[in-house]
Design a protein around this motif. Structure first.
Motif, PDB file in Angstrom:
ATOM      1  N   GLN A 114      53.360  26.469  44.952  1.00 25.19           N
ATOM      2  CA  GLN A 114      54.631  26.018  44.433  1.00 25.19           C
ATOM      3  C   GLN A 114      54.469  25.563  43.011  1.00 25.19           C
ATOM      4  O   GLN A 114      53.561  24.823  42.661  1.00 25.19           O
ATOM      5  CB  GLN A 114      55.169  24.867  45.305  1.00 25.19           C
ATOM      6  CG  GLN A 114      55.363  25.247  46.785  1.00 25.19           C
ATOM      7  CD  GLN A 114      56.382  26.360  46.932  1.00 25.19           C
ATOM      8  OE1 GLN A 114      57.500  26.288  46.394  1.00 25.19           O
ATOM      9  NE2 GLN A 114      55.994  27.420  47.648  1.00 25.19           N
ATOM     10  N   MET A 115      55.259  26.057  42.182  1.00 23.37           N
ATOM     11  CA  MET A 115      55.187  25.724  40.774  1.00 23.37           C
ATOM     12  C   MET A 115      55.686  24.323  40.537  1.00 23.37           C
ATOM     13  O   MET A 115      56.729  23.927  41.034  1.00 23.37           O
ATOM     14  CB  MET A 115      56.007  26.695  39.960  1.00 23.37           C
ATOM     15  CG  MET A 115      55.417  28.073  39.905  1.00 23.37           C
ATOM     16  SD  MET A 115      56.501  29.200  39.009  1.00 23.37           S
ATOM     17  CE  MET A 115      56.666  28.339  37.454  1.00 23.37           C
ATOM     18  N   SER A 135      54.805  27.589  34.275  1.00 28.59           N
ATOM     19  CA  SER A 135      53.793  28.637  34.189  1.00 28.59           C
ATOM     20  C   SER A 135      52.838  28.524  35.357  1.00 28.59           C
ATOM     21  O   SER A 135      52.741  27.477  36.013  1.00 28.59           O
ATOM     22  CB  SER A 135      53.026  28.520  32.867  1.00 28.59           C
ATOM     23  OG  SER A 135      52.317  27.287  32.829  1.00 28.59           O
ATOM     24  N   LEU A 136      52.121  29.625  35.607  1.00 24.59           N
ATOM     25  CA  LEU A 136      51.200  29.681  36.737  1.00 24.59           C
ATOM     26  C   LEU A 136      49.960  30.443  36.313  1.00 24.59           C
ATOM     27  O   LEU A 136      50.048  31.523  35.744  1.00 24.59           O
ATOM     28  CB  LEU A 136      51.854  30.392  37.927  1.00 24.59           C
ATOM     29  CG  LEU A 136      50.928  30.644  39.125  1.00 24.59           C
ATOM     30  CD1 LEU A 136      50.494  29.320  39.737  1.00 24.59           C
ATOM     31  CD2 LEU A 136      51.635  31.491  40.180  1.00 24.59           C
ATOM     32  N   THR A 137      48.795  29.904  36.521  1.00 20.70           N
ATOM     33  CA  THR A 137      47.540  30.564  36.170  1.00 20.70           C
ATOM     34  C   THR A 137      46.661  30.660  37.402  1.00 20.70           C
ATOM     35  O   THR A 137      46.429  29.667  38.099  1.00 20.70           O
ATOM     36  CB  THR A 137      46.790  29.779  35.081  1.00 20.70           C
ATOM     37  OG1 THR A 137      47.610  29.709  33.917  1.00 20.70           O
ATOM     38  CG2 THR A 137      45.479  30.479  34.728  1.00 20.70           C
ATOM     39  N   LEU A 138      46.163  31.847  37.634  1.00 22.89           N
ATOM     40  CA  LEU A 138      45.241  32.075  38.735  1.00 22.89           C
ATOM     41  C   LEU A 138      43.968  32.723  38.213  1.00 22.89           C
ATOM     42  O   LEU A 138      43.993  33.425  37.214  1.00 22.89           O
ATOM     43  CB  LEU A 138      45.869  32.988  39.791  1.00 22.89           C
ATOM     44  CG  LEU A 138      47.107  32.472  40.498  1.00 22.89           C
ATOM     45  CD1 LEU A 138      47.630  33.529  41.465  1.00 22.89           C
ATOM     46  CD2 LEU A 138      46.815  31.194  41.245  1.00 22.89           C
ATOM     47  N   THR A 139      42.860  32.492  38.821  1.00 19.73           N
ATOM     48  CA  THR A 139      41.601  33.116  38.429  1.00 19.73           C
ATOM     49  C   THR A 139      41.032  33.941  39.579  1.00 19.73           C
ATOM     50  O   THR A 139      41.286  33.664  40.759  1.00 19.73           O
ATOM     51  CB  THR A 139      40.569  32.073  37.998  1.00 19.73           C
ATOM     52  OG1 THR A 139      40.313  31.215  39.115  1.00 19.73           O
ATOM     53  CG2 THR A 139      41.065  31.257  36.824  1.00 19.73           C
ATOM     54  N   GLN A 140      40.321  34.974  39.187  1.00 15.26           N
ATOM     55  CA  GLN A 140      39.669  35.826  40.162  1.00 15.26           C
ATOM     56  C   GLN A 140      38.241  36.084  39.718  1.00 15.26           C
ATOM     57  O   GLN A 140      37.959  36.294  38.554  1.00 15.26           O
ATOM     58  CB  GLN A 140      40.409  37.168  40.290  1.00 15.26           C
ATOM     59  CG  GLN A 140      39.796  38.116  41.295  1.00 15.26           C
ATOM     60  CD  GLN A 140      40.499  39.463  41.298  1.00 15.26           C
ATOM     61  OE1 GLN A 140      40.878  39.954  40.238  1.00 15.26           O
ATOM     62  NE2 GLN A 140      40.679  40.039  42.472  1.00 15.26           N
ATOM     63  N   SER A 141      37.338  36.074  40.630  1.00 13.14           N
ATOM     64  CA  SER A 141      35.936  36.317  40.305  1.00 13.14           C
ATOM     65  C   SER A 141      35.599  37.788  40.522  1.00 13.14           C
ATOM     66  O   SER A 141      35.839  38.335  41.601  1.00 13.14           O
ATOM     67  CB  SER A 141      35.023  35.447  41.171  1.00 13.14           C
ATOM     68  OG  SER A 141      33.661  35.761  40.911  1.00 13.14           O
ATOM     69  N   VAL A 142      35.077  38.449  39.467  1.00 10.13           N
ATOM     70  CA  VAL A 142      34.660  39.841  39.563  1.00 10.13           C
ATOM     71  C   VAL A 142      33.171  39.917  39.235  1.00 10.13           C
ATOM     72  O   VAL A 142      32.735  39.488  38.177  1.00 10.13           O
ATOM     73  CB  VAL A 142      35.429  40.740  38.583  1.00 10.13           C
ATOM     74  CG1 VAL A 142      34.915  42.180  38.654  1.00 10.13           C
ATOM     75  CG2 VAL A 142      36.917  40.689  38.885  1.00 10.13           C
ATOM     76  N   THR A 143      32.401  40.448  40.113  1.00  6.33           N
ATOM     77  CA  THR A 143      30.954  40.507  39.922  1.00  6.33           C
ATOM     78  C   THR A 143      30.513  41.898  39.491  1.00  6.33           C
ATOM     79  O   THR A 143      30.856  42.892  40.136  1.00  6.33           O
ATOM     80  CB  THR A 143      30.230  40.131  41.231  1.00  6.33           C
ATOM     81  OG1 THR A 143      30.649  38.842  41.641  1.00  6.33           O
ATOM     82  CG2 THR A 143      28.718  40.156  41.024  1.00  6.33           C
ATOM     83  N   VAL A 144      29.799  41.999  38.396  1.00  6.71           N
ATOM     84  CA  VAL A 144      29.281  43.276  37.940  1.00  6.71           C
ATOM     85  C   VAL A 144      27.775  43.132  37.712  1.00  6.71           C
ATOM     86  O   VAL A 144      27.279  42.035  37.478  1.00  6.71           O
ATOM     87  CB  VAL A 144      29.970  43.750  36.642  1.00  6.71           C
ATOM     88  CG1 VAL A 144      31.457  43.941  36.876  1.00  6.71           C
ATOM     89  CG2 VAL A 144      29.727  42.759  35.517  1.00  6.71           C
ATOM     90  N   VAL A 171      24.082  45.542  36.329  1.00  3.39           N
ATOM     91  CA  VAL A 171      23.429  46.765  35.859  1.00  3.39           C
ATOM     92  C   VAL A 171      22.047  46.796  36.468  1.00  3.39           C
ATOM     93  O   VAL A 171      21.209  45.951  36.171  1.00  3.39           O
ATOM     94  CB  VAL A 171      23.331  46.812  34.317  1.00  3.39           C
ATOM     95  CG1 VAL A 171      22.625  48.103  33.884  1.00  3.39           C
ATOM     96  CG2 VAL A 171      24.707  46.704  33.704  1.00  3.39           C
ATOM     97  N   GLN A 172      21.840  47.725  37.326  1.00  2.00           N
ATOM     98  CA  GLN A 172      20.572  47.804  38.013  1.00  2.00           C
ATOM     99  C   GLN A 172      19.577  48.643  37.230  1.00  2.00           C
ATOM    100  O   GLN A 172      19.929  49.348  36.282  1.00  2.00           O
ATOM    101  CB  GLN A 172      20.770  48.382  39.409  1.00  2.00           C
ATOM    102  CG  GLN A 172      21.613  47.495  40.294  1.00  2.00           C
ATOM    103  CD  GLN A 172      21.755  48.061  41.688  1.00  2.00           C
ATOM    104  OE1 GLN A 172      21.584  49.257  41.896  1.00  2.00           O
ATOM    105  NE2 GLN A 172      22.072  47.201  42.636  1.00  2.00           N
ATOM    106  N   ALA A 225      44.590  35.403  35.207  1.00  3.35           N
ATOM    107  CA  ALA A 225      43.447  35.410  34.300  1.00  3.35           C
ATOM    108  C   ALA A 225      42.247  35.841  35.111  1.00  3.35           C
ATOM    109  O   ALA A 225      42.000  35.323  36.194  1.00  3.35           O
ATOM    110  CB  ALA A 225      43.233  34.026  33.693  1.00  3.35           C
ATOM    111  N   ALA A 280      38.442  36.059  35.482  1.00  2.00           N
ATOM    112  CA  ALA A 280      37.170  35.511  35.024  1.00  2.00           C
ATOM    113  C   ALA A 280      36.108  36.532  35.304  1.00  2.00           C
ATOM    114  O   ALA A 280      35.912  36.940  36.452  1.00  2.00           O
ATOM    115  CB  ALA A 280      36.878  34.201  35.735  1.00  2.00           C
ATOM    116  N   VAL A 285      32.434  37.512  35.526  1.00  2.00           N
ATOM    117  CA  VAL A 285      31.083  36.985  35.653  1.00  2.00           C
ATOM    118  C   VAL A 285      30.143  38.146  35.470  1.00  2.00           C
ATOM    119  O   VAL A 285      30.055  39.030  36.304  1.00  2.00           O
ATOM    120  CB  VAL A 285      30.886  36.327  37.040  1.00  2.00           C
ATOM    121  CG1 VAL A 285      29.465  35.773  37.142  1.00  2.00           C
ATOM    122  CG2 VAL A 285      31.917  35.231  37.227  1.00  2.00           C
TER     123      VAL A 285
END
Lengths: 185, 166
Positions: free
Chosen positions: A43-44, A48-57, A59-60, B13, B15, B17
């Motif tokens: 609920q706002m 404004s609303l900010t969300l974060t997402q974790s992306v894992t990359v 290089v092997q 947004a 992030a 990693v």
């Protein structure tokens, strides 16, 4: 009565309907109606609303090596009074890619040649590496050292076949599988 | 009823990693390729002769046929990777009657010399039983004999051909 209910009632109902729609809608007159919130939506509190997402990359480590073609060598000449002349072939080549550090290339035969026959290999080293001619056998031997983070194509492989005078003629020849391996030093 | 005004929804947004480098737990990957290499050893028979011989019959002991002339100045080298071969010698012309040209070829290790062998237009064995050998500086000892009845013979070039054969 019916007539009064009908006329007055309808008017009241209409007004009630109008007010009800107005009270239940976020914006009834000019703006589009806001859809209901999504399930589990935050609920706002503000505008404004900010969300974060974790992306894992990652290089092997990558090590790739390919060899271009098969090779045939024929020992068929000699200077009188001396042993057979060596035969040479530089038609084969290899490509490699590595993003590692301090790698080497080793070479080995699947089995040794008959007594009196030997095969040497000399690989052109990629930039930064070093190489030396070595006799191949069923035991792996270092052919190139010091390979670090590089790609290279069409690096020449020079084979030298030698036979002593005691190596008998072998018809159509003996075939062996030469394996090159790119690995840690 | 609380009215929620959502004028604008900010974009998510992301992030990132980023794991630079390599996982410490990862094992080094091996990469390999192979191809076939074929080595053929063919039958090899090579012979080379060094020098030319000159023989002159020009003396005799009274009452005897002329003294044979000899020449041991030439030699040959041979390489063979075969098990059992021989060397033959053949002249491009026959000597006249009463004149004999012969050669005694030294044998390489393991082989046998036929000794002094008369040269003619037919091939004659000079070395036999030769196998897998490479050797040089093997003497070719020539001899020219002539009887008194043969008379004289002007200087003649004779070509002698040596052949390695089975």
């Amino acid at each position: 009565m019916y007539t009064i209910l009908t006329s007055y009632g309808w008017k009241c109902a209409w007004i009630a309907l109008f007010l009800g729609l107005a009270s239940n809608s976020t914006s009834f007159s000019a703006s589009a109606q806001t859809p209901p919130p999504l399930p589990n939506a935050i609920q706002m509190a503000g505008s404004s609303l900010t969300l974060t997402q974790s992306v894992t990359v990652s290089v092997q480590e990558i090590n790739e090596i390919t060899i271009s073609s098969d090779v045939s060598l024929t020992i068929d000449t000699a200077t009188p009074g001396t042993g057979p002349d060596a035969a040479n072939d530089a038609s084969a080549s290899f490509n490699l890619t590595t993003n590692g550090t301090n790698k080497k290339i080793v070479g080995a035969l699947d089995s040794n040649f008959s007594s009196g026959i030997s095969l040497k290999a000399l690989l052109v080293a990629p930039t930064g590496g070093s190489s030396s001619e070595q006799t191949l056998s069923n035991v792996a031997v270092d052919l190139v050292n010091g390979i670090t983070r590089t790609t290279a194509t069409n690096l020449s492989i020079t084979y030298t076949a030698e036979a002593t005078i005691n190596a008998a003629p072998n018809g159509s020849g003996e075939s062996r599988t030469v394996t090159l391996t790119l690995m840690d030093n | 009823m609380e009215v929620i005004h959502m004028q604008k929804l900010k974009a998510f947004a992301v992030a990132l990693v980023l794991f630079a480098g390599f996982s410490n737990a990862a094992m080094a990957q091996l990469a390999s390729d192979n191809h076939t290499v074929t080595v053929e050893v063919a039958a090899i028979n090579e012979i080379a002769i060094t020098g030319n011989a000159t023989l002159t019959v020009n003396s005799a002991t009274a009452g005897s046929d002329p003294v044979a002339a000899t020449d041991n100045s030439t030699s040959y080298a041979v390489t063979t990777n075969e098990a059992s071969v021989k060397i033959t010698a053949e002249a491009d012309q026959n000597m006249p009657a009463g004149v004999t040209l012969s050669v005694n070829a030294s044998a390489p290790a393991g082989a046998a010399s036929a000794g002094a062998t008369t040269l003619s237009t037919g091939a004659a064995d000079v070395v036999t039983g030769m196998g897998t050998v490479s050797q040089g500086s093997l003497t070719l000892a020539y001899s020219l004999a002539a009887t008194a009845a043969a008379g004289q013979m002007s200087s003649t070039a004779v070509t002698v051909t040596y052949t390695i054969t089975n």
